[in-house]
Design an enzyme around this catalytic site. Structure first.
Site, mmCIF file in Angstrom:
data_model
loop_
_atom_site.group_PDB
_atom_site.id
_atom_site.type_symbol
_atom_site.label_atom_id
_atom_site.label_comp_id
_atom_site.label_asym_id
_atom_site.label_seq_id
_atom_site.Cartn_x
_atom_site.Cartn_y
_atom_site.Cartn_z
ATOM 1 N N LYS A 120 0.916 -1.274 0.079
ATOM 2 C CA LYS A 120 -0.012 -0.064 0.035
ATOM 3 C C LYS A 120 0.720 1.445 0.002
ATOM 4 O O LYS A 120 0.469 2.355 -0.443
ATOM 5 C CB LYS A 120 -0.789 -0.133 1.196
ATOM 6 C CG LYS A 120 -2.141 -1.211 1.112
ATOM 7 C CD LYS A 120 -3.186 -1.196 2.105
ATOM 8 C CE LYS A 120 -4.005 -2.110 1.749
ATOM 9 N NZ LYS A 120 -3.437 -3.550 1.800
HETATM 10 C C1 PLP Z 1 -4.135 -4.687 1.202
HETATM 11 C C2 PLP Z 1 -3.450 -5.922 0.998
HETATM 12 C C3 PLP Z 1 -3.867 -6.713 0.062
HETATM 13 C C4 PLP Z 1 -4.988 -6.759 -0.879
HETATM 14 O O1 PLP Z 1 -5.048 -5.532 -1.728
HETATM 15 P P1 PLP Z 1 -6.132 -5.340 -2.650
HETATM 16 O O2 PLP Z 1 -6.213 -4.200 -2.859
HETATM 17 O O3 PLP Z 1 -7.576 -5.671 -1.785
HETATM 18 O O4 PLP Z 1 -6.057 -6.326 -3.635
HETATM 19 C C5 PLP Z 1 -2.943 -7.917 -0.056
HETATM 20 N N1 PLP Z 1 -1.941 -8.142 0.705
HETATM 21 C C6 PLP Z 1 -1.441 -7.335 1.635
HETATM 22 C C7 PLP Z 1 -0.456 -7.456 2.392
HETATM 23 C C8 PLP Z 1 -2.432 -5.895 1.819
HETATM 24 O O5 PLP Z 1 -1.940 -5.273 2.817
#
Ligand code: PLP
Length: 471
Positions: A120
């Site tokens: 993120k």
């Molecule tokens: C948020 C997150 C995801 C999922 O991301 P999406 O946008 O829902 O596809 C997968 N892995 C980690 C470690 C995350 O923090």
């Protein structure tokens, strides 16, 4: 160059049709008709464009890929400065390094070298800076309200800490995040960061955040904005690493596939966008944990809500996949009114059935699979044994499905590594019998002071707190 405009996936259903500039879509997050913003048309890159970008450093490639989307929201020099600053916050010189694995022509794209060790950061480090620049120039301020069960909150806080034009109220359920996750939020002491521990569950936190947005007078008074995964700017920033990995593996002259551990469909939708813009993507594989609404859709053509089950990969524990609406918009031939009706029915009945043609179209791009916690642990152990890599449980879901849904072995398959294993030491230890090393960014986390407010699960209390905290 005429700038791309952004339209709502529910356009025409309520408001007059809006066509927003990039900065407007970024500041709004969610459209007022409840839809999500998408570009009115996709910019396209020719094979020659793509070839000429091979070997560019990540930040320079990022400027090339994103410039058509931001249009004239920033002048070229400003945008370049924001992008460079965002990616200078990453520990790895390549930002998102790509590693070849010694099995099945698989590759690992490491997206976890940012400040909070999860993917993120790639989008949020840039989004924070773009918000601050846009607001600062207009002499405006905005306030971010969000709810988190862990990862999103720390990445959002890391993205806005110390900024002048933005402050943030991040709600988390008291006592229900891991200690690392809590400390990654509460040890940020910048005056524009307000951590609020709610006496309740994650759903309670989400309901409180939603209630702030639904109170339109309150929303306008505080200039509320959201940086959750439905914000178009986040999708945009994620397109870059698909192009980056594709170019390293021979695109545009060779196709490449991706396998993405996903819950909200935010990350993998960026792969769909890269494909729409001309990257030769053979297939996009949706990797689900036990919360598998997306995989069930790909199998049956129906989305059916089910309760959330907690898993070892908590950042994918969702009931409904919010970004999936962006794909549904295309599957509905971009008919916003039809999609708005379908979404209203879905909320009312808990089920949405696609047509055979829609399912066929989705399957021409996407494949899908699921693993439960046992399969996740097994994948972590196998990856360690066969490749020497220690995977976090989210990435392990991707690795397991990549092997199940391999397709043509001559086409490289990139597994997106979404978190550093050190964020999930207990799961790692269960799988491979040792704890991952703590990266430098986390070593002093346990010695730093924390700051956090406790609040009842009560919208009135939250409103009072926000009304009495000056921006
Ligand atoms: C948020 C997150 C995801 C999922 O991301 P999406 O946008 O829902 O596809 C997968 N892995 C980690 C470690 C995350 O923090």
């Amino acid at each position: 160059m005429s700038s791309i405009r952004y339209i709502s996936t529910r356009q025409g259903s309520r408001e007059p049709v809006e066509r927003l500039a990039f900065q407007e879509a970024m500041l709004a997050g969610l459209a007022r008709d409840g839809g999500l913003y998408v570009p009115e048309t996709w910019p396209s890159f020719s094979a020659d464009d793509l070839r000429s970008w091979r070997g560019l450093p990540y930040a320079d490639l990022a400027v090339k890929v994103m410039t058509p989307f931001v249009g004239d929201a920033f002048d070229a020099a400003t945008f370049q400065r924001l992008v460079r600053a965002a990616y200078a916050s990453f520990e790895h010189a390549e930002v998102t390094p790509l590693k070849a694995l010694p099995v099945d022509n698989l590759h690992l794209l490491e997206l976890f070298h940012g400040p909070t060790l999860a993917f993120k950061d790639v989008a949020l480090q840039l989004l924070g800076r773009m918000l601050d620049e846009t607001l600062g120039r207009a002499g405006r301020k905005a306030r971010i309200v969000g709810a988190t069960s862990g990862d999103t909150g720390s990445a959002a806080i890391a993205a806005v800490r110390g900024l002048k034009s933005v402050d943030i109220f991040m709600l988390h359920p008291h006592g229900r995040t891991s200690e690392v996750q809590r400390r990654q939020m509460t040890t940020v002491l910048a005056p524009n960061v307000h951590n609020v521990a709610i006496d309740g569950t994650f759903d309670d936190c989400q309901d409180l955040a939603k209630a702030c947005f639904n109170d339109l007078a309150f929303r306008d008074r505080h200039r509320l904005t959201a940086v959750n995964s439905i914000n178009w700017a986040r999708v945009m920033a994620q397109i870059v690493y698909y192009v980056y990995a594709g170019l390293k593996l021979g695109a545009p002259d060779r196709p490449v596939s991706f396998c993405v551990p996903t819950g909200n469909f935010g990350n993998i939708y960026a792969g769909y966008a890269a494909r729409a813009m001309g990257l030769p993507v053979d297939r996009l594989v949706i990797a689900s944990n036990g919360n598998d609404i997306l995989t069930r859709f790909m199998e049956t053509g129906a989305q059916t809500m089910a309760g959330v089950v907690p898993t070892l990969s908590p950042s994918m524990d969702i009931q409904v996949s919010s970004n999936f609406e962006r794909l549904l918009f295309d599957l509905h031939e971009r008919d916003g009114r039809a999609l708005a009706r379908a979404m209203t029915d879905f909320r009312a009945t808990g089920t949405m059935k696609g047509t055979a043609a829609q399912l066929m179209r989705a399957r021409s791009v996407f494949a899908a699979g699921r693993v439960d916690d046992e399969g996740t642990l097994k994948a972590m152990a196998e990856a360690y044994r066969d490749t020497g890599e220690i995977l976090d449980p989210h990435t392990a879901v991707g690795y397991a499905i990549a092997r199940q849904r391999r397709g043509d072995p001559a086409i490289p398959m990139v597994v997106l590594a979404t978190a550093h294993p050190a964020k999930f030491p207990d799961a790692v230890e269960r799988a491979i019998g040792r704890r991952p090393d703590l990266p430098d960014r986390l070593t002093d986390l346990f010695g730093r002071p924390e700051r956090c407010m406790m609040l009842d699960n009560d919208i009135g209390a939250l409103r009072d707190l926000m009304d009495t905290t000056s921006a």
